[in-house]
Each structure stands twice: as C-alpha cells, then as structure tokens.
Design an enzyme around this catalytic site. Structure first.
Site, PDB file in Angstrom:
ATOM      1  N   GLY A  60       0.880  -1.170   0.000  1.00 59.18           N
ATOM      2  CA  GLY A  60       0.000   0.000   0.000  1.00 59.18           C
ATOM      3  C   GLY A  60       0.907   1.205   0.000  1.00 59.18           C
ATOM      4  O   GLY A  60       1.871   1.250  -0.756  1.00 59.18           O
ATOM      5  N   SER A  90       3.192   3.184   2.746  1.00 60.88           N
ATOM      6  CA  SER A  90       3.622   3.037   4.145  1.00 60.88           C
ATOM      7  C   SER A  90       3.313   4.290   4.970  1.00 60.88           C
ATOM      8  O   SER A  90       3.011   4.186   6.160  1.00 60.88           O
ATOM      9  CB  SER A  90       5.106   2.692   4.213  1.00 60.88           C
ATOM     10  OG  SER A  90       5.877   3.655   3.549  1.00 60.88           O
ATOM     11  N   CYS A 121       6.275  -5.207   0.709  1.00 60.31           N
ATOM     12  CA  CYS A 121       6.382  -3.835   0.206  1.00 60.31           C
ATOM     13  C   CYS A 121       6.160  -2.794   1.312  1.00 60.31           C
ATOM     14  O   CYS A 121       6.992  -2.673   2.196  1.00 60.31           O
ATOM     15  CB  CYS A 121       5.411  -3.695  -0.960  1.00 60.31           C
ATOM     16  SG  CYS A 121       6.009  -2.563  -2.186  1.00 60.31           S
ATOM     17  N   ILE A 157       5.888  -3.026  -7.299  1.00 60.59           N
ATOM     18  CA  ILE A 157       5.077  -1.834  -7.553  1.00 60.59           C
ATOM     19  C   ILE A 157       5.570  -0.703  -6.653  1.00 60.59           C
ATOM     20  O   ILE A 157       5.383  -0.755  -5.433  1.00 60.59           O
ATOM     21  CB  ILE A 157       3.582  -2.115  -7.283  1.00 60.59           C
ATOM     22  CG1 ILE A 157       3.107  -3.275  -8.155  1.00 60.59           C
ATOM     23  CG2 ILE A 157       2.744  -0.861  -7.542  1.00 60.59           C
ATOM     24  CD1 ILE A 157       1.738  -3.794  -7.789  1.00 60.59           C
ATOM     25  N   ARG A 158       6.202   0.265  -7.261  1.00 56.42           N
ATOM     26  CA  ARG A 158       6.798   1.356  -6.466  1.00 56.42           C
ATOM     27  C   ARG A 158       7.487   0.780  -5.216  1.00 56.42           C
ATOM     28  O   ARG A 158       7.263   1.212  -4.086  1.00 56.42           O
ATOM     29  CB  ARG A 158       5.746   2.405  -6.092  1.00 56.42           C
ATOM     30  CG  ARG A 158       5.332   3.234  -7.301  1.00 56.42           C
ATOM     31  CD  ARG A 158       4.158   4.157  -7.045  1.00 56.42           C
ATOM     32  NE  ARG A 158       4.388   5.076  -5.929  1.00 56.42           N
ATOM     33  CZ  ARG A 158       5.104   6.202  -6.013  1.00 56.42           C
ATOM     34  NH1 ARG A 158       5.698   6.537  -7.121  1.00 56.42           N
ATOM     35  NH2 ARG A 158       5.224   6.987  -4.971  1.00 56.42           N
ATOM     36  N   HIS A 167       5.042  -8.326  -4.518  1.00 54.44           N
ATOM     37  CA  HIS A 167       3.663  -8.695  -4.152  1.00 54.44           C
ATOM     38  C   HIS A 167       3.358 -10.147  -4.507  1.00 54.44           C
ATOM     39  O   HIS A 167       2.916 -10.424  -5.625  1.00 54.44           O
ATOM     40  CB  HIS A 167       2.688  -7.780  -4.897  1.00 54.44           C
ATOM     41  CG  HIS A 167       2.639  -6.393  -4.365  1.00 54.44           C
ATOM     42  ND1 HIS A 167       1.695  -5.970  -3.466  1.00 54.44           N
ATOM     43  CD2 HIS A 167       3.457  -5.344  -4.579  1.00 54.44           C
ATOM     44  CE1 HIS A 167       1.917  -4.704  -3.157  1.00 54.44           C
ATOM     45  NE2 HIS A 167       2.980  -4.290  -3.822  1.00 54.44           N
ATOM     46  N   GLU A 198       0.976 -11.973  -3.566  1.00 49.83           N
ATOM     47  CA  GLU A 198      -0.469 -12.281  -3.583  1.00 49.83           C
ATOM     48  C   GLU A 198      -1.094 -12.012  -4.948  1.00 49.83           C
ATOM     49  O   GLU A 198      -2.253 -12.321  -5.172  1.00 49.83           O
ATOM     50  CB  GLU A 198      -1.178 -11.461  -2.492  1.00 49.83           C
ATOM     51  CG  GLU A 198      -1.450  -9.991  -2.803  1.00 49.83           C
ATOM     52  CD  GLU A 198      -0.199  -9.099  -2.749  1.00 49.83           C
ATOM     53  OE1 GLU A 198       0.902  -9.609  -2.467  1.00 49.83           O
ATOM     54  OE2 GLU A 198      -0.336  -7.889  -3.017  1.00 49.83           O
TER      55      GLU A 198
HETATM   56  N1  GLN Z   1       5.825   3.038  -2.340  1.00 47.49           N
HETATM   57  C1  GLN Z   1       5.097   2.479  -1.256  1.00 47.49           C
HETATM   58  C2  GLN Z   1       5.584   3.039   0.069  1.00 47.49           C
HETATM   59  O1  GLN Z   1       6.562   3.707   0.116  1.00 47.49           O
HETATM   60  C3  GLN Z   1       5.163   0.980  -1.228  1.00 47.49           C
HETATM   61  C4  GLN Z   1       4.519   0.425  -2.465  1.00 47.49           C
HETATM   62  C5  GLN Z   1       3.818  -0.873  -2.267  1.00 47.49           C
HETATM   63  O2  GLN Z   1       3.512  -1.275  -1.159  1.00 47.49           O
HETATM   64  N2  GLN Z   1       3.485  -1.507  -3.350  1.00 47.49           N
HETATM   65  O3  GLN Z   1       5.005   2.798   1.065  1.00 47.49           O
END
Ligand code: GLN
Length: 209
Positions: A57, A59, A89, A147-148, A183, A185
């Site tokens: 998500g 953080s 993540c 993802i990021r 990820h 899941e």
């Molecule tokens: N970029 C998000 C963060 O810094 C982490 C991305 C993710 O959980 N997919 O919290």
C-alpha cells in the site's frame, strides 16, 4: 507429557492487517494453504492471531491509519512478544529499522534489521516484474511483481537473503519474519505463503518437542 490437542485447534490462524492493500488476496492465499485467516483492524484482533501479514500500500498512509485507529501500540506489543510476520512492500517498510525518503513521523518498528529506501527504483521502472530464484522453493522461479517498491540498502547479520535482484535482497527472513519488496499475492502462486506457514508449523513442533 499429555498429548497436544489435535485437529482444528492446531490450525494456524493468520491475521491480515486490513487498513489498505490486497487484504482479500492475502486471506485467500492463506486459506488455500490450509490456514485460518482473518482481517485485523482492531486492538483485540491482534490477540486473536498467531501471525500477521501486512500487505503493500503506502507506508506513510498505513502509518497514519495505525496511529489514527490506535493500533500502533497493540501492533508493537505483539511484535515485541515475537509474533511472526509476512510483510510485503509497504508492510516491510513499516517493520524496518530505518527508512530513507520516508516521512520523519512514519512508523519504523525495527522488527526487521533493514535500511530501506522508499520508491527507490525511480519513475521509469517503478513497476516491473522479475523471475526470482528462491532456493527453498525450487522450480519454477517465483514471478515477483514490484510496484513502487522499496530497495533494501543494508541488512543486519541476522537477516537471511532468500532472493535478490541486481545483487540487492528482495526477499529476506529474520527468524520467523519473512519480508518481501514485491507482491506475492498478485500471481496466484502461493509458495511463499506456504513457506511462511511451514516455518510456523515447524517452530510449533520444536516448541512442543
Ligand atoms: N511506495 C510504497 C511506500 O513507500 C510501497 C509500495 C507498495 O507497497 N506496493 O510505502
């Protein structure tokens, strides 16, 4: 020694912190692996689970929500008591020791002896996929969806690297904690959830021996 109760009582119950992210997907993965799984979003629910998964998500947002719902204390209390975790993540960021490029007030519990940099793959490739070799999983490689994602810059001696990309860890284990920058899941491949549960099973068996 008296026999341990059998059957349902021995089933591991995993909580999924349900503030943000792929909560349903994690619940489904654990259930396919034969565990009980429930959402955790209140202080009492932290006490009902044997282990906790924290999804991805944002953080910073998850940190704010934990504070807003008074969940930081119960989370820390269970972590201090040794509750095993599977973090992905943003979840891994929350449990790290030090965050680079985070907000100064964001949570870093220090459960995982890691320094992580948020959003560190840069905007060009801030989402990508890679085939990951985890020796414990065997073939085929695990498809990692990033993802990021954060990058793990430093890790302590107690941290075992399970998989790397470009020489940097993307899957780590510290005791009964498994932390991933990707990820698991999202791919329908439950092998990492399974591995996490198997570790818990063998820790229980050792305790009982
Ligand atoms: N970029 C998000 C963060 O810094 C982490 C991305 C993710 O959980 N997919 O919290």
């Amino acid at each position: 020694m008296p026999a341990r109760p059998r059957g349902k009582l021995n089933i591991i119950r995993v909580g999924v912190l349900a503030l943000q992210g792929d909560v349903r997907e994690h619940l489904a993965a654990f259930r396919r692996c034969g565990a009980e799984a429930m959402t955790v979003r209140s202080a009492d629910e932290f006490d009902e689970v044997d282990a906790l998964a924290i999804p991805g998500g944002e953080s910073t947002t998850m940190s704010k929500l934990l504070a807003a719902f008074n969940l930081e204390k119960p989370l820390r209390r269970r972590l201090d008591a040794g509750m095993p975790t599977l973090t992905t993540c943003a979840g891994l960021i929350l449990l790290s020791r030090e965050i680079v490029d985070g907000r100064p007030d964001q949570l870093a519990t220090g459960t995982l002896d890691l320094t992580v940099r948020r959003n560190a793959y840069g905007s060009q490739v801030d989402s990508f996929e890679a085939d990951l070799v985890l020796s414990e999983l065997g073939d085929p490689p695990f498809r990692g969806v990033f993802i990021r994602a954060p990058r793990i810059h430093t890790w302590g001696a107690g941290v075992e690297v399970l998989a790397s990309v470009g020489g940097e860890p993307v899957a780590v284990r510290q005791g009964l904690h498994v932390g991933l920058t990707f990820h698991p899941e999202m791919t329908g491949d439950d092998r990492i959830h399974q591995l996490f549960l198997e570790q818990l099973e063998s820790a229980r068996t050792e305790d009982a021996a």
